[in-house]
Structures are given as structure tokens and as C-alpha cells.
Design a protein around this motif. Structure first.
Motif, short mmCIF file in Angstrom:
data_model
loop_
_atom_site.label_atom_id
_atom_site.label_comp_id
_atom_site.label_asym_id
_atom_site.label_seq_id
_atom_site.Cartn_x
_atom_site.Cartn_y
_atom_site.Cartn_z
N GLN A 37 0.82 -1.22 0.00
CA GLN A 37 0.00 0.00 0.00
C GLN A 37 0.85 1.26 0.00
N GLN A 64 -0.11 5.26 -0.79
CA GLN A 64 -0.04 6.20 0.32
C GLN A 64 0.89 7.37 -0.01
N PRO A 101 -5.58 8.19 8.22
CA PRO A 101 -6.42 7.08 8.70
C PRO A 101 -7.84 7.11 8.10
N GLY A 133 -8.03 5.05 4.65
CA GLY A 133 -7.72 3.62 4.59
C GLY A 133 -8.93 2.75 4.31
#
Length: 160
Positions: free
Chosen positions: A41, A45, A67, A70
Motif C-alpha cells: 500500500q 499512500q 487514517p 484507509g
């Protein structure tokens, strides 16, 4: 994937990736040899981090936003973050309006439609613009001949 591979995959320098880690924006695992190992990921990101930086968001806000992006919902509430992002957007819109006003004012000065307050009339400012234009259009002046540095050299009598 290691840091060099992530750097190549994203176009972000290894130095920036280390900075992202120090800021808590990106995580990695350490191998026994000390190398960083990033998960699958990480490319997504880093792309998101770059986009948010490009939008003008500070790293402290990006750290709080991540967060909320996600696959699993965060334990906290993301609506306060959206309010903060809207506030930053509105501040940016205000800056754009102020810049547009300043640009229009300078355009008016340059076109002769207005003059700065320090000038008693647009005619006086127009004269200043014409003078500046004439100076820019005139051929360059020849530079003065250079003055020799340390042109005086005393004679040394080495025979003594």
C-alpha cells in the motif's frame, strides 16, 4: 519493497520518504540488516501524501487525514478534519481574491487608468512610465574602462 524501489515507483526522493516516516505519514518495517521494508500500500499512500502536500496541507493535518482514507474506517470522527480542510480551502480563496485585487491595481497603474496615492495625478505617473520605457528602449551604455588593481608595483632591490 525497499526504500529505493519505493522511490523509483513514486518518483519521490528517498530523503522525502524518510521525512514522511519521521512525520508519521508513512510506516515501514525494519529488516534484520536495518533496511526499511514497505508494504504494497506504500505506493498509493505516498501518492496521496504528495497530492495532499500539493494541495497545501501541512504534514500535521495529513497525518490526521491518512487514517480516514484507509480501507478500514478509523475509530475517530473524520468530519472535523473535513471542516479543517474546508477552512484551508477558504483561506486560499481569500488569498486568491487579494492577489487578483493587487494584480488589477498594478494593471491600472501600468495602463495609466490609475496612479498610486503618492502621485498627485495620473499625468505625473504617466511621465514616470514613459521615462522608464525610454530607458529600457535606449541602447546600453558602454561600461567604463576597468581601473587596474594594484597598478603601483614598487621596485625591489634584491642586490642589497
Amino acid at each position: 519493497m525497499r526504500i529505493g524501489e519505493l522511490s523509483r515507483a513514486t518518483g519521490v526522493s528517498t530523503r522525502s520518504l524518510r521525512y514522511y516516516e519521521r512525520q508519521g505519514l508513512l510506516t515501514s518495517e525494519r529488516r534484520p540488516n536495518g533496511y526499511r521494508e514497505y508494504g504494497p500500500q506504500a505506493v498509493r499512500q505516498v501518492d496521496l501524501i504528495q497530492d495532499l502536500f500539493s494541495a497545501g496541507l501541512p504534514s500535521s493535518l495529513i497525518r490526521d487525514i491518512l487514517p480516514c482514507t484507509g480501507p478500514t474506517p478509523p475509530t475517530g470522527d473524520c468530519t472535523a478534519l473535513l471542516t479543517r480542510v474546508r477552512q484551508i480551502r477558504d483561506e486560499l480563496a481569500g488569498q486568491e481574491q487579494r492577489l487578483a485585487k493587487r494584480r488589477a491595481m498594478l494593471d491600472d497603474y501600468l495602463s495609466g487608468a490609475a496612479a498610486p496615492a503618492a502621485f498627485d495625478s495620473t499625468d505625473r505617473f504617466r511621465h514616470l512610465r514613459q521615462r522608464a520605457a525610454a530607458q529600457n528602449a535606449s541602447p546600453p551604455r558602454p561600461s567604463p574602462t576597468p581601473h587596474p588593481v594594484n597598478s603601483f608595483q614598487p621596485e625591489l632591490d634584491v642586490a642589497r
